[in-house]
Enzyme design. Sequence first.
Site, PDB file in Angstrom:
ATOM      1  N   ASP A   1       9.373  70.374 121.848  1.00  0.00           N
ATOM      2  CA  ASP A   1       9.304  69.115 122.585  1.00  0.00           C
ATOM      3  C   ASP A   1       8.111  68.275 122.144  1.00  0.00           C
ATOM      4  O   ASP A   1       7.152  68.766 121.544  1.00  0.00           O
ATOM      5  CB  ASP A   1       9.172  69.391 124.080  1.00  0.00           C
ATOM      6  CG  ASP A   1      10.497  69.723 124.732  1.00  0.00           C
ATOM      7  OD1 ASP A   1      11.488  69.939 124.000  1.00  0.00           O
ATOM      8  OD2 ASP A   1      10.558  69.783 125.981  1.00  0.00           O
TER       9      ASP A   1
ATOM     10  N   HIS B   1       6.299  73.478 121.964  1.00  0.00           N
ATOM     11  CA  HIS B   1       5.913  72.086 121.770  1.00  0.00           C
ATOM     12  C   HIS B   1       5.350  71.896 120.359  1.00  0.00           C
ATOM     13  O   HIS B   1       4.704  72.793 119.809  1.00  0.00           O
ATOM     14  CB  HIS B   1       4.863  71.670 122.806  1.00  0.00           C
ATOM     15  CG  HIS B   1       5.409  71.611 124.195  1.00  0.00           C
ATOM     16  ND1 HIS B   1       5.609  72.742 124.961  1.00  0.00           N
ATOM     17  CD2 HIS B   1       5.823  70.560 124.955  1.00  0.00           C
ATOM     18  CE1 HIS B   1       6.117  72.397 126.140  1.00  0.00           C
ATOM     19  NE2 HIS B   1       6.251  71.084 126.165  1.00  0.00           N
TER      20      HIS B   1
END
Length: 261
Positions: free
Chosen positions: A73, A218
């Site tokens: 992400d 992430h």
Amino acid sequence: MKHLWMLVCLFLCFSPVSLTGQMPVNHIFMLGNAQAFSNANPPSDLSKLKNKYKSTFLMRGPESKREVALTFDDAPDETFTPIILDILKQKDVKATFFLVGYRIEKYPEVVKRIVQEGHAIGNHSYNHPDYLTLSHTDFRNQIGRTDELIESYTGFRPSIVRPPYGNINDKQLEWLASQKRVVVNWNVDSLDWKGLDAEQVTNNILVNVTPGSIILQHSGTGDGGDLSGTIHALPTIIDELRKDDFKLVTVQEMLGVPAKQ
């Protein structure tokens, strides 16, 4: 009668409602904390949405195949995303990157590299708001603006969407379904955004992974954020998953959805 009076006294002493009909301060405080915990912890609501929108809101793939999907992400950035891309290229792994619109504008060359190296892409909003706080118009603008940016680099709008923080509501899901979009959350969270070290990130993933797992990591962070735990953990995670006979695939491959909207 004596026993009945004692019971009444006990009730009045320990009941949360006083003789004035008001709730004592200490009980109000406890209920307030419970409500705050509920608001900050939406998985039960997300579970209901998952059951209600089975073809639109997904948190994992089928358990029948020994596949897992690595997802990243908050891409792109100029610090961590390029290193993650280096590792994935070295290990010959295709992952799924959920892109944030303003970061696409800021780091276009990194987006080009994600696309050129064959990774899958999803929409992760324009500037990472909590969708539950937005009007429906603002929500649609977040999706549309980022779609346009992604299309400018890929030639198409992605079929998959991941809401920031995983938060989304019925009306938003219904609109995305009408646009033939699939909302993809996760069922294994690395918690790397907390600045965990490599061992912690690795354990959070490998202990919880099962066939069909969608793993959240992430590849971008805010000012001062540290994703070095993910950087150092990623080669080991890939090696251990393969050693355990897992095939690493993109979200679209796992779910059988097209890359394009």
